[in-house]
Write a protein that holds these residues in place. Structure first.
Motif, PDB file in Angstrom:
ATOM      1  N   ARG A  38      43.813  42.770  49.878  1.00 50.01           N
ATOM      2  CA  ARG A  38      42.976  41.946  49.441  1.00 50.01           C
ATOM      3  C   ARG A  38      43.119  40.690  49.253  1.00 50.01           C
ATOM      4  NH1 ARG A  38      42.606  46.115  46.507  1.00 50.01           N
ATOM      5  NH2 ARG A  38      40.890  47.567  47.083  1.00 50.01           N
ATOM      6  N   TYR A 170      32.543  41.187  45.578  1.00 51.18           N
ATOM      7  CA  TYR A 170      33.236  42.191  44.723  1.00 51.18           C
ATOM      8  C   TYR A 170      34.299  42.742  45.532  1.00 51.18           C
ATOM      9  CZ  TYR A 170      30.116  42.151  40.992  1.00 51.18           C
ATOM     10  OH  TYR A 170      29.322  42.037  39.790  1.00 51.18           O
ATOM     11  N   LYS A 171      34.244  42.769  46.847  1.00 48.89           N
ATOM     12  CA  LYS A 171      35.286  43.283  47.578  1.00 48.89           C
ATOM     13  C   LYS A 171      36.583  42.334  47.621  1.00 48.89           C
ATOM     14  CE  LYS A 171      32.278  45.483  50.685  1.00 48.89           C
ATOM     15  NZ  LYS A 171      31.717  45.485  52.268  1.00 48.89           N
ATOM     16  N   LEU A 173      37.839  41.995  44.714  1.00 45.23           N
ATOM     17  CA  LEU A 173      38.615  42.370  43.623  1.00 45.23           C
ATOM     18  C   LEU A 173      39.389  43.602  43.557  1.00 45.23           C
ATOM     19  CD1 LEU A 173      35.861  41.486  41.061  1.00 45.23           C
ATOM     20  CD2 LEU A 173      37.870  40.341  41.336  1.00 45.23           C
ATOM     21  N   PRO A 174      40.381  44.173  42.881  1.00 43.40           N
ATOM     22  CA  PRO A 174      40.979  43.159  42.007  1.00 43.40           C
ATOM     23  C   PRO A 174      42.060  42.337  42.776  1.00 43.40           C
ATOM     24  CG  PRO A 174      42.141  45.482  42.232  1.00 43.40           C
ATOM     25  CD  PRO A 174      40.990  45.322  43.123  1.00 43.40           C
ATOM     26  N   GLU A 177      46.562  42.423  43.038  1.00 40.36           N
ATOM     27  CA  GLU A 177      46.802  43.802  42.314  1.00 40.36           C
ATOM     28  C   GLU A 177      48.367  43.994  42.162  1.00 40.36           C
ATOM     29  OE1 GLU A 177      44.816  46.764  44.378  1.00 40.36           O
ATOM     30  OE2 GLU A 177      45.369  48.292  42.893  1.00 40.36           O
ATOM     31  N   PHE A 178      48.979  43.673  43.331  1.00 37.78           N
ATOM     32  CA  PHE A 178      50.361  44.139  43.282  1.00 37.78           C
ATOM     33  C   PHE A 178      51.281  42.783  43.360  1.00 37.78           C
ATOM     34  CE2 PHE A 178      48.301  47.135  45.601  1.00 37.78           C
ATOM     35  CZ  PHE A 178      48.648  48.362  45.057  1.00 37.78           C
ATOM     36  N   GLY A 240      35.942  44.474  53.884  1.00 33.81           N
ATOM     37  CA  GLY A 240      36.740  45.146  52.669  1.00 33.81           C
ATOM     38  C   GLY A 240      37.983  45.673  53.163  1.00 33.81           C
TER      39      GLY A 240
ATOM     40  N   GLU B 188      33.685  52.092  55.886  1.00 34.54           N
ATOM     41  CA  GLU B 188      34.353  51.534  54.889  1.00 34.54           C
ATOM     42  C   GLU B 188      34.320  52.717  53.627  1.00 34.54           C
ATOM     43  OE1 GLU B 188      31.934  47.731  54.227  1.00 34.54           O
ATOM     44  OE2 GLU B 188      33.805  47.568  52.655  1.00 34.54           O
ATOM     45  N   HIS B 351      38.938  50.614  39.836  1.00 37.28           N
ATOM     46  CA  HIS B 351      39.907  49.945  40.580  1.00 37.28           C
ATOM     47  C   HIS B 351      40.079  48.520  40.311  1.00 37.28           C
ATOM     48  CE1 HIS B 351      42.341  49.463  44.440  1.00 37.28           C
ATOM     49  NE2 HIS B 351      43.042  48.856  43.577  1.00 37.28           N
ATOM     50  N   ARG B 352      38.771  47.943  40.268  1.00 38.81           N
ATOM     51  CA  ARG B 352      38.612  46.421  40.201  1.00 38.81           C
ATOM     52  C   ARG B 352      39.202  45.813  38.943  1.00 38.81           C
ATOM     53  NH1 ARG B 352      33.318  46.664  43.568  1.00 38.81           N
ATOM     54  NH2 ARG B 352      34.358  46.722  45.725  1.00 38.81           N
ATOM     55  N   PRO B 355      43.278  47.890  37.589  1.00 33.44           N
ATOM     56  CA  PRO B 355      43.911  48.250  38.869  1.00 33.44           C
ATOM     57  C   PRO B 355      45.254  49.120  38.312  1.00 33.44           C
ATOM     58  CG  PRO B 355      44.083  45.745  38.519  1.00 33.44           C
ATOM     59  CD  PRO B 355      42.965  46.420  37.442  1.00 33.44           C
ATOM     60  N   ARG B 359      45.830  53.067  39.625  1.00 33.25           N
ATOM     61  CA  ARG B 359      46.992  53.537  40.595  1.00 33.25           C
ATOM     62  C   ARG B 359      47.349  54.985  39.898  1.00 33.25           C
ATOM     63  NH1 ARG B 359      50.747  48.898  40.821  1.00 33.25           N
ATOM     64  NH2 ARG B 359      48.794  47.936  40.590  1.00 33.25           N
TER      65      ARG B 359
END
Lengths: 367, 402
Positions: A38, A170-171, A173-174, A177-178, A240, B188, B351-352, B355, B359
């Protein structure tokens, strides 16, 4: 020894922009997504650093040897033999580079539009026009770019505008993340693309106003980063996580446009962007290959070798990979090192030598 | 020699330029429109153990009586499209066989509708989605449906109003009365966090008496629910509406309720609505607040209530809110508690926002999802009473005074 002919700094920017962006729009977004996920829109911004490093190196060398291309000043810096070796490296690099980008073009056209036309024919057609332009010399190239690139940019913006109603922010987010690492990893492939700004080193001596060379180089890089980041954002907000699984996400995005049952099937726009953009890129690589070859061998006129070199490019395009999978794999692995090594590594090495030995080029002599 | 060439250079260029125009036709891929069979819709059915049956609906171009030359006008008569099918182990194989039965080359660039037969849907659809996304001709924008019974039967219908069945389905899904899922959306959903999918579910409208069995259309009568890529059940149209409220996709809705204060019904017409999701994790408790803001007009009133009265309106707003909550909870009960599939998209939302916590549960989301506490909060506003105030057809004395 500049080429016969001069271009303006703006024309240089117009030449360099598609040199990086043209192919980066096709395969690179998907390749970036595979690592960055993302955060793929961040990767071009990281990769911009590699672009700046390359540009500044080229500029520093240009300041020392204002009238020379890398072929000449490498001979003056590291001696005749080593310099020739570097020259030959550049020849092979631009040979392989122009071959594989010609192949990327051929693969895209025959993979999505002209499925039954042999790739060789598609590549050959492009090459004939490119040869014609290259024979015209650097001024012709500059003017071609000046006419085509604005069209390409406008078409591209139109495309993004049209697809914007299908986008879902919104796609994104997040974010992170890593952490920051995936987007850095994803930036490796774009980095190698950004290092193609080294073509500036070959163009700077032919500028009408050399003092503005750096400024327009920086503008080019920033603009490239914006376009690539915007592309990745668009692709991501539309598809996405699917983005990494499509071979040509930008193309798929264009196909997705559908407004009022009327504005649809806009793939042709992508095609137009592509053909124009790749044309400039191929022409730049082709021109540099011809110039490098002529200079390393010491020819007094480079025009006679344009067509033979073109034939070699075509062969390199056919040899470079047996199929698209191998091509993509190579672009994501070994070619990355090749690009960075030749386009960033060698200039850095030359700059280091120049700094240590304190060498400066002869002041601009009347030639 | 050289001077000779340079003298006639301009003249040499002319034939060269003329020659280049030959390549514009597209070399090997040269195709004329009248050599193409334009697929407008395709259906997939099961044929035996390991085979699929591919049915395509092909547009029949025919110049109408007085229409201009070359313009494929709407032909008189019923045969405005041809439906043919073939079987194969994969879709590509079925397509190759289908090609044998067409004098023209099958062209997928205009295929706007894909219909999956229920039997195929129940055994898994992943491989078919793959074909349509891999093969470069079909577009990612095509709408995708599941139908009751065989897809072939749906494609064979002769709609009275539109040119062909593909057009009917396209218009229906564009109108957003029900789910609208494109090929891209489906792909998707399949790779998404939850991995569950929902597709519009088609049923054939019974034909009018006296007309042939085929003179009707298929319409969207609900939602086909998929766990992973297998269909496990359906939602009716009312629960589909609830699902669309939850997914913030609702565009058209008429809510009818019977107010407590009076006999009869009042119907509200949805103008706009916005759904917000507020996920929350406290320890092991996952909860989701769904906030819906909606604006409505009154379109019908069979009660004696005076809708111009602000207080009546306020009371009605509260009742409308309760009614919407009730409908959504009905959907949630079936989707979350009975089917246990996350077609609402809660996985992505958690998830958003969370996060890290996500997981930890992503591998057992199937178990976690039914445990999520959902609270639905609706804020309804009744904007106008329509163009007449109170019950316009009632005599004056019957109006209730408040």
């Amino acid at each position: 020894m500049p080429y016969n002919g001069k271009i303006t700094p703006v024309q240089m920017a117009f030449l360099l922009h598609p040199t990086i962006v043209a192919t980066a729009l096709l395969l690179v977004p998907a390749m970036t997504e595979r690592h960055a996920g993302r955060d793929m829109w961040l990767s071009p911004l990281w990769a911009l650093m590699a672009g700046f490093a390359t540009l500044l190196t080229a500029w520093a060398l240009h300041k020392r040897f204002p009238d020379d291309t890398p072929i000449e000043y490498s001979e003056r810096l590291v001696g005749k033999t080593a310099g020739k070796i570097i020259g030959v490296l550049f020849i092979f690099f631009y040979w392989h580079g122009s071959g594989s980008l010609l192949r990327e073009y051929g693969e895209f056209v025959s993979g999505t539009f002209l499925m039954e036309t042999p790739t060789e024919v598609i590549m050959g057609g492009m090459l004939i026009i490119a040869a014609y332009a290259v024979r015209g010399g650097i001024e012709v190239l500059g003017r071609c770019a000046q006419i085509m690139v604005p069209v390409v940019v406008v078409l591209f913006m139109t495309l993004i505008l049209l697809v914007s109603r299908n986008l879902d922010p919104y796609k994104l987010l997040p974010m992170l993340e890593f952490g920051i690492l995936p987007s850095l990893k994803g930036s490796i492939v774009p980095q190698s693309w950004f290092s193609e700004i080294i073509a500036a080193a070959f163009l700077l001596p032919s500028l009408t106003d050399r003092s503005k060379g750096l400024r327009w180089g920086v503008i080019t890089l920033l603009f490239v980063a914006v376009i690539l980041s915007l592309t990745n954002l668009t692709v991501l907000m539309l598809f996405g996580e699917l983005a990494g699984r499509l071979v040509y996400p930008v193309m798929s995005a264009a196909r997705y446009i559908e407004i009022a049952d009327f504005l649809e099937h806009l793939e042709a726009i992508v095609m137009a962007i592509w053909v124009f953009g790749t044309f400039i890129k191929i022409v730049v690589f082709y021109f540099l290959l011809v110039q490098c070859t002529a200079r390393v061998i010491g020819l007094s006129d480079w025009r006679p070798i344009v067509l033979p070199v073109g034939l070699l490019i075509l062969i390199s395009g056919i040899w470079t990979a047996p199929n698209l999978q191998q091509l993509v794999h190579a672009l994501g692995t070994s070619i990355v090192f090749e690009l960075l090594l030749i386009q960033l590594g060698i200039p850095l090495l030359l700059l280091a030598v120049a700094l240590i030995r304190g060498k400066k080029g002869a002041p601009a002599t009347a030639k | 020699m050289n001077s000779l060439i340079s003298r006639y250079r301009a003249w040499l260029l002319v034939p060269c330029l003329a020659l280049t125009s030959l390549s514009l036709a597209g070399c090997w891929d040269r195709t004329e429109v009248n050599d193409l069979a334009l697929v407008t819709a395709a259906g997939i059915d099961r044929a035996g153990e390991n085979a699929v049956e591919l049915t395509v609906q092909v547009f029949v171009p025919r110049a109408g009586g007085g229409s201009q030359l070359g313009q494929p006008g709407s032909a008189a008569g019923d045969e405005r499209s041809v439906v043919r099918s073939a079987k194969g182990k994969t879709i590509a194989e079925a397509m190759a066989k289908l090609q044998e039965r067409f004098p023209r080359r099958i062209f997928w660039g205009h295929a706007e509708v894909f219909i999956i037969g229920e039997k195929v849907a129940r055994t898994g659809i992943r491989e078919y989605v793959d074909f349509f996304l891999r093969f470069s001709q079909p577009r990612e924008h095509a709408d995708i449906f599941v139908c009751k019974g065989e897809a072939k039967k749906v494609l064979e219908l002769i709609p009275p109003l539109e040119r062909h069945q593909a057009e009917v389905l396209r218009e229906l899904s564009e109108s957003k009365v029900s789910l609208h899922v494109t090929l891209k959306d489906l792909a998707e959903m399949l790779v998404g966090d939850a991995g569950d999918a929902a597709l519009p579910y088609l049923t054939t409208l019974p034909p009018p008496v006296g007309k042939g069995q085929q003179h009707t259309i298929a319409y969207i009568a609900g939602t086909a629910v998929f766990r992973d890529d297998r269909m496990i059940g359906t939602l009716n149209q009312q629960k589909t509406r609830g699902l669309m409220w939850l997914r913030d996709e609702i565009k058209f809705s008429v809510v009818t309720l019977s107010p407590e204060e009076a006999d009869g019904f009042i119907s509200f017409y949805l103008l706009r609505s916005r759904t917000k999701w507020l996920p929350r994790i406290e320890g092991d408790r996952w909860s989701m607040t769904v906030e819906i803001t909606t604006e409505d007009d009154v379109v019908e009133n069979t009660t004696s209530l005076d809708l111009l009265d602000p207080e009546v309106t306020r009371a009605l707003e509260a009742e409308l809110e309760r009614e919407i909550v009730r409908r959504i909870e009905l959907t949630l009960k079936q989707v979350q508690q009975e089917m246990k599939v996350d077609i609402v998209g809660f996985a992505e939302i958690f998830h958003r926002r969370y996060p890290r916590e996500w997981r930890k549960v992503q591998d057992r989301w199937d178990e976690k999802f039914p445990e999520v506490e959902v609270r639905v909060e609706v804020d309804a506003k009744i904007l106008r009473p329509g163009v007449s105030g109170s019950m316009i057809t009632r005599p004056k004395d019957e109006r209730r005074n408040r």
